[in-house]
Write a protein that holds these residues in place. Structure first.
Motif, mmCIF file in Angstrom:
data_model
loop_
_atom_site.group_PDB
_atom_site.id
_atom_site.type_symbol
_atom_site.label_atom_id
_atom_site.label_comp_id
_atom_site.label_asym_id
_atom_site.label_seq_id
_atom_site.Cartn_x
_atom_site.Cartn_y
_atom_site.Cartn_z
ATOM 1 N N PRO A 406 0.652 -1.265 -0.027
ATOM 2 C CA PRO A 406 -0.218 -0.109 0.053
ATOM 3 C C PRO A 406 0.671 1.369 0.062
ATOM 4 O O PRO A 406 0.635 2.094 -0.900
ATOM 5 N N HIS A 441 -6.431 -1.680 0.659
ATOM 6 C CA HIS A 441 -5.846 -2.732 0.259
ATOM 7 C C HIS A 441 -6.439 -4.038 1.291
ATOM 8 O O HIS A 441 -6.643 -5.050 0.672
ATOM 9 N N ARG A 458 -3.777 -6.707 -6.495
ATOM 10 C CA ARG A 458 -4.390 -5.849 -5.477
ATOM 11 C C ARG A 458 -4.410 -4.579 -5.843
ATOM 12 O O ARG A 458 -5.348 -3.762 -5.512
#
Length: 608
Positions: A406, A441, A458
Protein backbone atom coordinates in the motif's frame (compact mmCIF):
# COMPACT_ATOMS: atom_id res chain seq x y z
CA UNK A 1 -30.95 23.67 -5.74
CA UNK A 2 -32.59 22.64 -8.99
CA UNK A 3 -31.30 25.74 -10.78
CA UNK A 4 -27.74 24.80 -9.73
CA UNK A 5 -28.07 21.63 -11.82
CA UNK A 6 -29.65 22.98 -14.99
CA UNK A 7 -26.62 21.80 -16.99
CA UNK A 8 -27.30 18.21 -15.94
CA UNK A 9 -30.80 18.39 -17.38
CA UNK A 10 -31.62 21.30 -19.67
CA UNK A 11 -34.55 19.56 -21.39
CA UNK A 12 -37.08 19.58 -18.57
CA UNK A 13 -37.55 20.06 -14.85
CA UNK A 14 -40.00 18.78 -12.28
CA UNK A 15 -40.71 19.32 -8.58
CA UNK A 16 -42.79 17.31 -6.12
CA UNK A 17 -43.53 18.55 -2.57
CA UNK A 18 -45.06 16.19 0.00
CA UNK A 19 -45.10 17.69 3.48
CA UNK A 20 -41.54 18.07 4.67
CA UNK A 21 -40.12 16.18 1.67
CA UNK A 22 -39.29 17.81 -1.64
CA UNK A 23 -37.94 16.22 -4.82
CA UNK A 24 -36.55 18.22 -7.75
CA UNK A 25 -35.28 16.82 -11.05
CA UNK A 26 -33.48 18.19 -14.11
CA UNK A 27 -33.95 16.01 -17.17
CA UNK A 28 -31.59 15.16 -20.01
CA UNK A 29 -34.00 13.34 -22.33
CA UNK A 30 -32.48 10.10 -23.65
CA UNK A 31 -35.18 7.39 -23.42
CA UNK A 32 -38.79 8.27 -24.34
CA UNK A 33 -38.16 12.03 -24.62
CA UNK A 34 -41.85 12.84 -25.05
CA UNK A 35 -43.40 11.28 -21.91
CA UNK A 36 -40.59 10.70 -19.44
CA UNK A 37 -40.90 13.81 -17.26
CA UNK A 38 -39.83 13.29 -13.65
CA UNK A 39 -40.70 12.74 -10.84
CA UNK A 40 -42.41 9.55 -12.04
CA UNK A 41 -45.05 7.91 -9.86
CA UNK A 42 -46.60 4.48 -9.43
CA UNK A 43 -50.26 3.86 -10.34
CA UNK A 44 -51.63 5.18 -7.04
CA UNK A 45 -49.23 8.13 -6.76
CA UNK A 46 -47.85 6.87 -3.45
CA UNK A 47 -44.30 6.24 -4.71
CA UNK A 48 -42.26 8.88 -6.54
CA UNK A 49 -38.77 8.63 -8.03
CA UNK A 50 -36.19 10.97 -9.54
CA UNK A 51 -33.37 9.28 -11.40
CA UNK A 52 -30.08 10.01 -13.16
CA UNK A 53 -28.50 7.38 -15.40
CA UNK A 54 -29.55 4.40 -17.50
CA UNK A 55 -30.97 0.97 -16.61
CA UNK A 56 -29.76 -1.28 -19.40
CA UNK A 57 -31.99 -4.25 -18.56
CA UNK A 58 -35.12 -2.15 -18.17
CA UNK A 59 -36.98 -3.77 -21.07
CA UNK A 60 -36.81 -7.22 -19.47
CA UNK A 61 -37.80 -5.75 -16.10
CA UNK A 62 -40.65 -3.83 -17.74
CA UNK A 63 -41.99 -7.02 -19.32
CA UNK A 64 -41.91 -8.99 -16.08
CA UNK A 65 -43.66 -6.17 -14.21
CA UNK A 66 -46.42 -5.95 -16.85
CA UNK A 67 -46.92 -9.71 -16.48
CA UNK A 68 -47.23 -9.14 -12.72
CA UNK A 69 -50.08 -6.68 -13.30
CA UNK A 70 -48.35 -3.29 -13.23
CA UNK A 71 -49.52 -0.50 -15.52
CA UNK A 72 -46.96 1.80 -17.15
CA UNK A 73 -47.66 5.36 -18.27
CA UNK A 74 -44.28 5.93 -20.02
CA UNK A 75 -41.71 3.97 -22.00
CA UNK A 76 -38.79 5.10 -19.84
CA UNK A 77 -36.33 3.05 -17.87
CA UNK A 78 -37.09 5.31 -14.88
CA UNK A 79 -40.60 3.98 -14.39
CA UNK A 80 -39.47 0.41 -13.72
CA UNK A 81 -37.97 1.69 -10.44
CA UNK A 82 -41.29 2.58 -8.77
CA UNK A 83 -42.95 -0.68 -9.81
CA UNK A 84 -39.98 -2.80 -8.79
CA UNK A 85 -40.05 -1.04 -5.42
CA UNK A 86 -43.73 -1.93 -5.03
CA UNK A 87 -42.87 -5.59 -5.63
CA UNK A 88 -39.65 -6.00 -3.67
CA UNK A 89 -39.07 -2.94 -1.49
CA UNK A 90 -35.55 -1.45 -1.35
CA UNK A 91 -34.07 -4.87 -2.22
CA UNK A 92 -35.20 -4.30 -5.83
CA UNK A 93 -31.91 -2.52 -6.42
CA UNK A 94 -30.14 -5.87 -6.74
CA UNK A 95 -32.00 -6.47 -10.02
CA UNK A 96 -30.70 -3.35 -11.76
CA UNK A 97 -27.99 -3.39 -14.43
CA UNK A 98 -26.72 0.05 -15.29
CA UNK A 99 -25.36 3.33 -14.02
CA UNK A 100 -27.60 5.21 -11.67
CA UNK A 101 -28.24 7.55 -8.80
CA UNK A 102 -31.83 7.89 -7.63
CA UNK A 103 -34.08 9.09 -4.82
CA UNK A 104 -37.38 7.27 -4.19
CA UNK A 105 -40.05 8.59 -1.80
CA UNK A 106 -42.67 6.28 -0.32
CA UNK A 107 -45.48 8.48 1.04
CA UNK A 108 -47.26 5.67 2.93
CA UNK A 109 -44.19 4.35 4.76
CA UNK A 110 -42.67 7.85 4.92
CA UNK A 111 -39.42 6.41 3.67
CA UNK A 112 -36.81 7.99 1.40
CA UNK A 113 -34.47 5.63 -0.46
CA UNK A 114 -31.21 6.86 -2.05
CA UNK A 115 -28.80 4.70 -4.05
CA UNK A 116 -25.65 4.88 -6.15
CA UNK A 117 -24.64 2.30 -8.77
CA UNK A 118 -22.06 -0.43 -7.96
CA UNK A 119 -19.17 1.13 -9.91
CA UNK A 120 -19.88 4.71 -8.82
CA UNK A 121 -20.41 5.98 -12.36
CA UNK A 122 -23.13 8.39 -11.23
CA UNK A 123 -22.59 10.61 -8.16
CA UNK A 124 -24.92 11.18 -5.23
CA UNK A 125 -24.22 13.28 -2.12
CA UNK A 126 -26.03 13.66 1.19
CA UNK A 127 -25.99 16.58 3.65
CA UNK A 128 -27.09 16.00 7.24
CA UNK A 129 -26.66 18.54 10.03
CA UNK A 130 -28.71 16.61 12.58
CA UNK A 131 -31.91 18.56 11.95
CA UNK A 132 -32.39 18.58 8.18
CA UNK A 133 -31.25 16.40 5.30
CA UNK A 134 -30.63 17.26 1.66
CA UNK A 135 -29.23 15.31 -1.29
CA UNK A 136 -28.05 16.15 -4.80
CA UNK A 137 -25.99 14.97 -7.77
CA UNK A 138 -23.42 17.70 -7.21
CA UNK A 139 -22.01 19.28 -4.08
CA UNK A 140 -22.65 22.82 -5.30
CA UNK A 141 -26.41 22.29 -4.98
CA UNK A 142 -25.97 21.29 -1.33
CA UNK A 143 -24.46 24.68 -0.52
CA UNK A 144 -27.81 26.32 -1.35
CA UNK A 145 -30.31 24.97 1.25
CA UNK A 146 -30.48 25.66 4.97
CA UNK A 147 -28.67 22.42 5.88
CA UNK A 148 -25.38 23.49 7.47
CA UNK A 149 -22.27 22.18 5.72
CA UNK A 150 -20.42 22.10 9.05
CA UNK A 151 -17.24 23.80 7.89
CA UNK A 152 -14.22 22.49 6.01
CA UNK A 153 -13.11 18.95 6.86
CA UNK A 154 -9.36 19.23 7.36
CA UNK A 155 -8.73 15.49 6.92
CA UNK A 156 -10.51 15.62 3.55
CA UNK A 157 -8.23 18.43 2.42
CA UNK A 158 -5.21 16.39 3.53
CA UNK A 159 -6.47 13.49 1.37
CA UNK A 160 -6.96 15.92 -1.50
CA UNK A 161 -3.35 17.09 -1.44
CA UNK A 162 -2.15 13.51 -1.09
CA UNK A 163 -4.24 11.98 -3.88
CA UNK A 164 -5.57 14.89 -5.94
CA UNK A 165 -9.20 14.16 -5.00
CA UNK A 166 -11.38 13.61 -1.93
CA UNK A 167 -12.57 9.98 -1.89
CA UNK A 168 -16.05 8.85 -0.82
CA UNK A 169 -17.57 8.97 1.67
CA UNK A 170 -15.82 12.24 2.56
CA UNK A 171 -16.29 15.62 0.94
CA UNK A 172 -14.61 18.95 1.66
CA UNK A 173 -17.28 19.63 4.31
CA UNK A 174 -17.95 17.96 7.66
CA UNK A 175 -21.72 17.53 7.25
CA UNK A 176 -21.78 16.44 3.61
CA UNK A 177 -20.84 12.97 2.43
CA UNK A 178 -20.76 11.09 -0.84
CA UNK A 179 -22.58 7.81 -1.15
CA UNK A 180 -20.03 5.13 -1.85
CA UNK A 181 -20.37 2.98 -4.98
CA UNK A 182 -22.95 0.28 -4.36
CA UNK A 183 -24.45 2.05 -1.33
CA UNK A 184 -28.13 2.27 -0.39
CA UNK A 185 -29.35 4.85 2.17
CA UNK A 186 -32.79 4.59 3.76
CA UNK A 187 -34.13 7.62 5.66
CA UNK A 188 -37.24 7.29 7.80
CA UNK A 189 -38.60 8.02 11.27
CA UNK A 190 -36.12 5.42 12.50
CA UNK A 191 -33.17 7.52 11.33
CA UNK A 192 -30.61 7.03 8.56
CA UNK A 193 -29.58 3.49 7.61
CA UNK A 194 -26.64 2.80 5.29
CA UNK A 195 -26.33 -0.53 3.45
CA UNK A 196 -23.66 -1.74 1.06
CA UNK A 197 -25.82 -3.61 -1.45
CA UNK A 198 -22.92 -4.53 -3.75
CA UNK A 199 -19.51 -6.00 -3.11
CA UNK A 200 -17.47 -7.51 -5.97
CA UNK A 201 -17.94 -11.21 -6.64
CA UNK A 202 -14.63 -12.46 -8.02
CA UNK A 203 -13.88 -16.13 -8.65
CA UNK A 204 -10.46 -17.32 -9.72
CA UNK A 205 -10.78 -18.59 -13.28
CA UNK A 206 -8.52 -21.45 -14.28
CA UNK A 207 -8.87 -20.93 -18.03
CA UNK A 208 -6.40 -20.97 -20.89
CA UNK A 209 -5.30 -17.70 -22.44
CA UNK A 210 -7.27 -18.51 -25.61
CA UNK A 211 -10.41 -19.22 -23.58
CA UNK A 212 -9.95 -15.94 -21.70
CA UNK A 213 -9.74 -14.10 -25.03
CA UNK A 214 -13.09 -15.51 -26.15
CA UNK A 215 -14.76 -14.94 -22.79
CA UNK A 216 -13.63 -11.32 -22.69
CA UNK A 217 -14.63 -10.61 -26.28
CA UNK A 218 -18.16 -11.89 -25.70
CA UNK A 219 -18.64 -9.85 -22.55
CA UNK A 220 -17.36 -6.57 -23.99
CA UNK A 221 -19.45 -7.00 -27.13
CA UNK A 222 -22.55 -7.55 -24.99
CA UNK A 223 -21.68 -4.51 -22.85
CA UNK A 224 -21.35 -2.26 -25.91
CA UNK A 225 -24.59 -3.61 -27.37
CA UNK A 226 -26.51 -2.72 -24.19
CA UNK A 227 -25.11 0.81 -24.20
CA UNK A 228 -26.32 1.57 -27.72
CA UNK A 229 -29.84 1.85 -26.26
CA UNK A 230 -30.97 5.40 -27.04
CA UNK A 231 -33.78 7.43 -28.57
CA UNK A 232 -31.35 10.27 -29.41
CA UNK A 233 -28.07 10.42 -31.40
CA UNK A 234 -24.94 8.93 -29.81
CA UNK A 235 -21.20 8.89 -30.55
CA UNK A 236 -17.87 7.95 -29.00
CA UNK A 237 -14.83 9.61 -27.44
CA UNK A 238 -11.79 8.58 -29.45
CA UNK A 239 -8.38 9.33 -27.96
CA UNK A 240 -6.38 7.08 -30.28
CA UNK A 241 -5.54 4.70 -27.44
CA UNK A 242 -6.41 1.02 -27.30
CA UNK A 243 -9.51 1.33 -25.12
CA UNK A 244 -11.50 4.01 -26.93
CA UNK A 245 -10.46 2.48 -30.26
CA UNK A 246 -11.98 -0.86 -29.24
CA UNK A 247 -15.24 0.81 -28.23
CA UNK A 248 -15.38 2.75 -31.50
CA UNK A 249 -14.68 -0.45 -33.45
CA UNK A 250 -17.43 -2.36 -31.66
CA UNK A 251 -19.88 0.47 -32.34
CA UNK A 252 -18.89 0.67 -35.99
CA UNK A 253 -19.59 -3.06 -36.36
CA UNK A 254 -23.11 -2.61 -34.97
CA UNK A 255 -24.34 0.63 -36.51
CA UNK A 256 -25.08 0.88 -40.25
CA UNK A 257 -24.17 4.54 -40.81
CA UNK A 258 -20.74 5.98 -39.89
CA UNK A 259 -20.52 6.52 -36.14
CA UNK A 260 -19.58 9.95 -34.82
CA UNK A 261 -16.21 10.11 -33.02
CA UNK A 262 -14.61 13.02 -31.18
CA UNK A 263 -11.09 13.82 -29.98
CA UNK A 264 -8.98 16.71 -28.72
CA UNK A 265 -5.31 17.31 -29.42
CA UNK A 266 -2.58 19.63 -28.16
CA UNK A 267 -0.12 21.86 -29.96
CA UNK A 268 2.65 20.32 -27.78
CA UNK A 269 3.63 17.08 -29.53
CA UNK A 270 4.61 15.26 -26.32
CA UNK A 271 0.95 15.39 -25.19
CA UNK A 272 -0.77 15.11 -28.56
CA UNK A 273 -2.23 11.85 -29.85
CA UNK A 274 -4.85 13.19 -32.21
CA UNK A 275 -2.90 11.62 -35.10
CA UNK A 276 -3.62 8.20 -33.63
CA UNK A 277 -7.33 8.98 -33.25
CA UNK A 278 -7.32 10.03 -36.90
CA UNK A 279 -5.90 6.64 -37.93
CA UNK A 280 -8.61 4.77 -36.01
CA UNK A 281 -11.30 7.04 -37.46
CA UNK A 282 -10.03 6.33 -40.98
CA UNK A 283 -9.79 2.59 -40.23
CA UNK A 284 -13.47 2.42 -39.23
CA UNK A 285 -14.65 5.18 -41.57
CA UNK A 286 -16.15 7.24 -38.75
CA UNK A 287 -17.59 10.73 -38.93
CA UNK A 288 -14.68 12.25 -37.03
CA UNK A 289 -14.36 15.62 -35.24
CA UNK A 290 -10.97 16.82 -34.00
CA UNK A 291 -10.36 19.85 -31.80
CA UNK A 292 -6.94 21.30 -30.88
CA UNK A 293 -6.55 22.73 -27.38
CA UNK A 294 -4.31 25.78 -26.97
CA UNK A 295 -3.12 27.53 -23.81
CA UNK A 296 -5.57 30.33 -24.58
CA UNK A 297 -8.37 27.76 -24.75
CA UNK A 298 -7.37 26.36 -21.37
CA UNK A 299 -7.34 29.83 -19.82
CA UNK A 300 -10.84 30.39 -21.16
CA UNK A 301 -12.04 26.98 -19.93
CA UNK A 302 -10.57 27.22 -16.41
CA UNK A 303 -13.36 29.40 -14.94
CA UNK A 304 -16.00 27.41 -16.84
CA UNK A 305 -14.82 24.23 -15.12
CA UNK A 306 -13.12 25.08 -11.84
CA UNK A 307 -15.67 27.66 -10.74
CA UNK A 308 -18.38 25.00 -10.85
CA UNK A 309 -16.56 22.54 -8.58
CA UNK A 310 -18.18 22.04 -5.21
CA UNK A 311 -14.86 20.87 -3.78
CA UNK A 312 -11.25 20.89 -5.02
CA UNK A 313 -10.45 18.25 -7.65
CA UNK A 314 -6.95 18.22 -9.14
CA UNK A 315 -7.07 15.84 -12.09
CA UNK A 316 -5.96 18.37 -14.70
CA UNK A 317 -7.33 16.31 -17.57
CA UNK A 318 -10.78 17.51 -16.51
CA UNK A 319 -10.09 20.57 -18.71
CA UNK A 320 -9.51 18.71 -22.02
CA UNK A 321 -12.28 16.27 -21.04
CA UNK A 322 -14.59 19.25 -20.61
CA UNK A 323 -13.56 20.60 -24.02
CA UNK A 324 -14.05 17.30 -25.86
CA UNK A 325 -17.41 16.92 -24.09
CA UNK A 326 -18.41 20.40 -25.17
CA UNK A 327 -17.56 19.70 -28.79
CA UNK A 328 -19.23 16.28 -28.65
CA UNK A 329 -22.44 17.70 -27.17
CA UNK A 330 -22.86 19.91 -30.25
CA UNK A 331 -23.73 16.79 -32.24
CA UNK A 332 -24.92 14.07 -29.84
CA UNK A 333 -26.44 13.64 -26.37
CA UNK A 334 -24.74 10.34 -25.53
CA UNK A 335 -21.11 9.24 -25.92
CA UNK A 336 -19.37 5.95 -25.12
CA UNK A 337 -15.89 5.99 -23.57
CA UNK A 338 -13.09 3.53 -22.85
CA UNK A 339 -12.76 4.39 -19.15
CA UNK A 340 -11.90 1.47 -16.87
CA UNK A 341 -9.84 -0.69 -19.21
CA UNK A 342 -6.51 0.64 -17.94
CA UNK A 343 -7.34 -0.40 -14.38
CA UNK A 344 -8.74 -3.80 -15.37
CA UNK A 345 -6.04 -4.82 -17.85
CA UNK A 346 -2.90 -3.15 -16.43
CA UNK A 347 -2.60 -0.33 -18.95
CA UNK A 348 -1.02 2.44 -16.87
CA UNK A 349 2.73 2.97 -16.78
CA UNK A 350 2.63 2.64 -12.99
CA UNK A 351 1.61 -1.00 -13.45
CA UNK A 352 4.72 -1.61 -15.51
CA UNK A 353 6.65 0.12 -12.74
CA UNK A 354 5.06 -2.15 -10.17
CA UNK A 355 5.79 -5.21 -12.34
CA UNK A 356 9.50 -4.38 -12.49
CA UNK A 357 9.82 -2.99 -8.97
CA UNK A 358 10.20 -6.49 -7.53
CA UNK A 359 13.46 -6.79 -9.48
CA UNK A 360 14.58 -3.34 -8.33
CA UNK A 361 13.95 -4.29 -4.71
CA UNK A 362 16.40 -7.18 -5.06
CA UNK A 363 19.20 -4.62 -5.18
CA UNK A 364 20.49 -4.27 -1.59
CA UNK A 365 18.73 -1.36 0.09
CA UNK A 366 22.05 0.19 1.14
CA UNK A 367 23.11 0.47 -2.52
CA UNK A 368 19.72 1.83 -3.58
CA UNK A 369 19.67 4.50 -0.88
CA UNK A 370 23.29 5.56 -1.07
CA UNK A 371 23.95 5.34 -4.80
CA UNK A 372 20.96 4.76 -7.11
CA UNK A 373 18.36 7.05 -5.57
CA UNK A 374 20.62 10.08 -4.90
CA UNK A 375 21.89 9.89 -8.48
CA UNK A 376 18.44 9.65 -10.05
CA UNK A 377 16.84 12.21 -7.76
CA UNK A 378 19.66 14.65 -8.47
CA UNK A 379 18.61 14.87 -12.13
CA UNK A 380 16.21 17.59 -13.31
CA UNK A 381 12.76 16.36 -14.28
CA UNK A 382 10.38 18.28 -16.53
CA UNK A 383 7.50 17.67 -18.90
CA UNK A 384 8.67 19.85 -21.76
CA UNK A 385 11.14 17.38 -23.28
CA UNK A 386 11.53 13.65 -23.85
CA UNK A 387 14.59 13.54 -21.58
CA UNK A 388 12.89 15.48 -18.80
CA UNK A 389 9.85 13.20 -18.95
CA UNK A 390 12.10 10.13 -18.78
CA UNK A 391 13.80 11.55 -15.68
CA UNK A 392 10.40 12.21 -14.08
CA UNK A 393 9.27 8.64 -14.68
CA UNK A 394 12.57 7.21 -13.47
CA UNK A 395 12.36 9.22 -10.26
CA UNK A 396 8.87 7.86 -9.77
CA UNK A 397 10.12 4.31 -10.37
CA UNK A 398 12.85 4.45 -7.72
CA UNK A 399 10.15 5.33 -5.19
CA UNK A 400 8.87 1.82 -5.90
CA UNK A 401 11.67 0.40 -3.78
CA UNK A 402 9.38 0.54 -0.73
CA UNK A 403 8.63 -3.03 0.46
CA UNK A 404 5.09 -2.35 1.76
CA UNK A 405 2.54 -2.68 -1.08
CA UNK A 406 0.00 0.00 0.00
CA UNK A 407 2.83 2.45 0.71
CA UNK A 408 4.33 1.65 -2.68
CA UNK A 409 0.90 2.11 -4.26
CA UNK A 410 0.73 5.59 -2.75
CA UNK A 411 4.12 6.43 -4.26
CA UNK A 412 2.79 5.48 -7.71
CA UNK A 413 -0.38 7.55 -7.21
CA UNK A 414 0.66 10.57 -5.16
CA UNK A 415 0.49 14.11 -6.50
CA UNK A 416 3.66 15.50 -4.93
CA UNK A 417 6.67 14.49 -2.86
CA UNK A 418 6.88 15.08 0.88
CA UNK A 419 9.08 18.13 0.43
CA UNK A 420 6.47 19.91 -1.69
CA UNK A 421 3.67 18.83 0.66
CA UNK A 422 5.45 20.44 3.60
CA UNK A 423 3.58 23.65 2.67
CA UNK A 424 0.47 22.08 4.24
CA UNK A 425 0.91 23.61 7.70
CA UNK A 426 -1.77 21.82 9.71
CA UNK A 427 -2.04 18.61 7.65
CA UNK A 428 -0.04 15.58 6.63
CA UNK A 429 -1.22 14.64 3.12
CA UNK A 430 1.35 11.86 2.79
CA UNK A 431 0.13 10.16 5.94
CA UNK A 432 -3.53 10.66 4.92
CA UNK A 433 -2.92 9.10 1.51
CA UNK A 434 -1.04 6.11 2.88
CA UNK A 435 -3.63 5.52 5.58
CA UNK A 436 -6.57 5.33 3.20
CA UNK A 437 -4.73 3.09 0.72
CA UNK A 438 -3.83 0.70 3.54
CA UNK A 439 -7.53 0.52 4.38
CA UNK A 440 -8.50 -0.09 0.75
CA UNK A 441 -5.90 -2.85 0.35
CA UNK A 442 -7.42 -4.63 3.35
CA UNK A 443 -10.86 -4.30 1.75
CA UNK A 444 -9.84 -5.95 -1.53
CA UNK A 445 -8.42 -8.90 0.38
CA UNK A 446 -11.97 -9.66 1.48
CA UNK A 447 -13.20 -10.34 -2.05
CA UNK A 448 -10.17 -11.24 -4.14
CA UNK A 449 -9.52 -15.01 -4.23
CA UNK A 450 -6.28 -15.95 -2.49
CA UNK A 451 -4.59 -16.89 -5.76
CA UNK A 452 -5.47 -13.44 -7.16
CA UNK A 453 -3.85 -11.50 -4.33
CA UNK A 454 -0.46 -10.81 -5.85
CA UNK A 455 0.72 -7.24 -5.33
CA UNK A 456 -0.23 -5.97 -8.78
CA UNK A 457 -3.69 -7.60 -8.69
CA UNK A 458 -4.39 -5.90 -5.36
CA UNK A 459 -3.26 -2.52 -6.69
CA UNK A 460 -5.48 -2.93 -9.76
CA UNK A 461 -8.46 -3.91 -7.62
CA UNK A 462 -8.01 -0.83 -5.41
CA UNK A 463 -7.70 1.37 -8.48
CA UNK A 464 -10.86 -0.19 -9.98
CA UNK A 465 -13.16 0.09 -6.98
CA UNK A 466 -11.59 3.10 -5.24
CA UNK A 467 -9.55 5.18 -7.69
CA UNK A 468 -11.93 4.96 -10.64
CA UNK A 469 -15.12 6.27 -8.98
CA UNK A 470 -13.30 8.91 -6.96
CA UNK A 471 -11.09 10.27 -9.74
CA UNK A 472 -11.64 9.13 -13.34
CA UNK A 473 -15.41 8.70 -13.21
CA UNK A 474 -15.89 11.84 -11.15
CA UNK A 475 -13.88 13.77 -13.73
CA UNK A 476 -15.85 12.30 -16.64
CA UNK A 477 -19.23 12.90 -15.01
CA UNK A 478 -18.48 16.50 -14.14
CA UNK A 479 -16.86 17.42 -17.45
CA UNK A 480 -19.59 15.78 -19.52
CA UNK A 481 -22.62 16.83 -17.51
CA UNK A 482 -21.41 20.43 -17.44
CA UNK A 483 -22.11 20.13 -21.17
CA UNK A 484 -25.38 18.18 -20.85
CA UNK A 485 -23.73 15.05 -22.26
CA UNK A 486 -24.26 11.53 -20.96
CA UNK A 487 -21.20 9.23 -21.04
CA UNK A 488 -21.51 5.44 -20.93
CA UNK A 489 -18.65 3.12 -20.00
CA UNK A 490 -18.92 -0.42 -21.44
CA UNK A 491 -15.73 -1.69 -19.75
CA UNK A 492 -17.41 -1.09 -16.39
CA UNK A 493 -20.25 -3.49 -17.08
CA UNK A 494 -20.26 -5.77 -14.03
CA UNK A 495 -19.77 -8.92 -16.13
CA UNK A 496 -16.69 -7.38 -17.74
CA UNK A 497 -15.27 -6.09 -14.45
CA UNK A 498 -15.65 -9.31 -12.50
CA UNK A 499 -14.43 -11.45 -15.40
CA UNK A 500 -11.33 -9.31 -15.88
CA UNK A 501 -10.52 -9.41 -12.16
CA UNK A 502 -10.86 -13.20 -12.15
CA UNK A 503 -8.06 -13.66 -14.71
CA UNK A 504 -4.40 -14.20 -13.76
CA UNK A 505 -2.19 -11.12 -13.71
CA UNK A 506 0.14 -12.61 -16.34
CA UNK A 507 -2.78 -12.61 -18.80
CA UNK A 508 -2.72 -8.82 -18.53
CA UNK A 509 0.96 -7.92 -18.30
CA UNK A 510 4.26 -9.57 -19.23
CA UNK A 511 7.86 -8.29 -19.40
CA UNK A 512 7.20 -6.74 -22.82
CA UNK A 513 3.43 -6.26 -23.11
CA UNK A 514 0.53 -4.65 -21.25
CA UNK A 515 -3.17 -5.35 -21.77
CA UNK A 516 -2.21 -8.70 -23.31
CA UNK A 517 -5.61 -10.38 -23.22
CA UNK A 518 -7.48 -7.21 -24.24
CA UNK A 519 -5.29 -6.59 -27.27
CA UNK A 520 -5.56 -10.21 -28.41
CA UNK A 521 -9.33 -10.22 -27.95
CA UNK A 522 -9.75 -7.20 -30.24
CA UNK A 523 -6.76 -7.28 -32.59
CA UNK A 524 -9.14 -7.49 -35.57
CA UNK A 525 -10.71 -4.09 -34.83
CA UNK A 526 -7.45 -2.19 -34.26
CA UNK A 527 -4.97 -0.88 -36.84
CA UNK A 528 -1.50 -2.39 -36.33
CA UNK A 529 -0.06 1.04 -35.52
CA UNK A 530 -2.53 1.44 -32.65
CA UNK A 531 -2.18 -2.14 -31.45
CA UNK A 532 1.56 -1.75 -30.87
CA UNK A 533 1.81 1.87 -29.70
CA UNK A 534 2.63 2.73 -26.11
CA UNK A 535 0.05 4.31 -23.84
CA UNK A 536 0.31 8.08 -23.81
CA UNK A 537 -2.38 9.23 -21.43
CA UNK A 538 -4.89 12.07 -21.61
CA UNK A 539 -2.99 14.93 -20.06
CA UNK A 540 -2.08 18.55 -20.68
CA UNK A 541 1.16 20.51 -20.16
CA UNK A 542 -0.08 22.59 -17.25
CA UNK A 543 3.37 22.61 -15.59
CA UNK A 544 4.92 24.27 -18.61
CA UNK A 545 2.03 26.71 -18.95
CA UNK A 546 2.57 27.80 -15.34
CA UNK A 547 6.07 28.90 -16.37
CA UNK A 548 4.69 31.08 -19.15
CA UNK A 549 1.07 31.69 -20.14
CA UNK A 550 -0.50 30.96 -16.74
CA UNK A 551 2.21 32.41 -14.47
CA UNK A 552 0.34 35.60 -13.64
CA UNK A 553 -2.94 33.76 -13.10
CA UNK A 554 -1.27 31.35 -10.64
CA UNK A 555 0.50 34.09 -8.71
CA UNK A 556 -2.60 36.26 -8.32
CA UNK A 557 -4.82 33.37 -7.26
CA UNK A 558 -2.44 31.95 -4.64
CA UNK A 559 -1.55 35.40 -3.28
CA UNK A 560 -5.24 36.00 -2.54
CA UNK A 561 -5.54 32.79 -0.52
CA UNK A 562 -6.65 33.39 3.08
CA UNK A 563 -6.29 30.14 5.07
CA UNK A 564 -4.23 28.63 7.86
CA UNK A 565 -4.12 25.30 6.02
CA UNK A 566 -1.33 26.30 3.61
CA UNK A 567 1.90 28.30 3.82
CA UNK A 568 1.60 30.59 0.81
CA UNK A 569 5.21 31.79 1.09
CA UNK A 570 6.46 28.20 0.88
CA UNK A 571 4.14 27.63 -2.08
CA UNK A 572 5.69 30.53 -3.95
CA UNK A 573 9.15 29.12 -3.17
CA UNK A 574 8.07 25.84 -4.82
CA UNK A 575 6.69 27.83 -7.72
CA UNK A 576 10.06 29.60 -8.15
CA UNK A 577 11.86 26.23 -8.13
CA UNK A 578 9.48 24.97 -10.79
CA UNK A 579 9.70 28.08 -12.95
CA UNK A 580 13.50 28.07 -12.86
CA UNK A 581 13.64 24.40 -13.84
CA UNK A 582 15.24 23.24 -10.58
CA UNK A 583 12.33 20.92 -9.69
CA UNK A 584 9.23 19.55 -11.42
CA UNK A 585 6.19 20.62 -9.36
CA UNK A 586 3.58 20.91 -12.11
CA UNK A 587 0.92 18.56 -10.68
CA UNK A 588 1.39 19.85 -7.14
CA UNK A 589 1.13 23.49 -8.22
CA UNK A 590 -2.04 22.68 -10.14
CA UNK A 591 -3.55 21.10 -7.00
CA UNK A 592 -2.66 24.25 -5.04
CA UNK A 593 -4.12 26.49 -7.74
CA UNK A 594 -7.39 24.51 -7.87
CA UNK A 595 -7.71 24.63 -4.09
CA UNK A 596 -6.94 28.34 -3.96
CA UNK A 597 -9.46 29.19 -6.67
CA UNK A 598 -12.13 27.11 -4.89
CA UNK A 599 -11.35 28.56 -1.46
CA UNK A 600 -11.24 32.16 -2.72
CA UNK A 601 -14.60 31.76 -4.47
CA UNK A 602 -16.36 30.31 -1.42
CA UNK A 603 -14.84 32.98 0.83
CA UNK A 604 -16.13 35.68 -1.49
CA UNK A 605 -19.62 34.16 -1.28
CA UNK A 606 -19.39 33.88 2.55
CA UNK A 607 -19.93 30.13 2.35
CA UNK A 608 -16.79 29.44 4.41
Amino acid sequence: MSNCLTHRGPDDNGICIDGTVGLAHRRLSIIDPETGQQPIFNESGTVAVIFNGEIYNYRALHQSLVESGHTFSTGTDTEVLVHLYEEYGPAFIEQLEGMFAFALWDTEKERLVLARDPMGIKPLLLANDGESIAFASELSALLEPTVSHGGIDQQSIAQYFGLGYIPAPRTAFNNIRKLKPGELVTISGNGVENTQFYTPSVNSRDVTFEHAIKGLRTRVEDAVEKRLMSDVPLGAFLSGGIDSSIIAGMMANRIDEPIKTFTVGFEESVFDESWAAREVADYHDTDHTEYTVTPDEVRDAIPEVLDRLGEPFADQSIIPTYIVSRETSRDVKVALSGDGADELFAGYSRYRGEYYSSYYRRIPSAIRRSLVEPTINGLVASRDSTRGELVRKTQKFVRGGIPDTPDRHFEWARFADDEALSVCDEMNPGEAGREILHKEHETVKSYLPEERQDDLARIQAVDTHFGLPNQILQKTDQASMYNSLEVRVPFLDMDVVEYAMSLPTNYKISPRKQKRVLKRAFNDVLPDSILERKKQGFDMPIGEWFKNELEEEFTETVSALDTDLLDTNAIMDSFAEHKDGRREHGKFLWSVYVFARWHNRLRKRDII
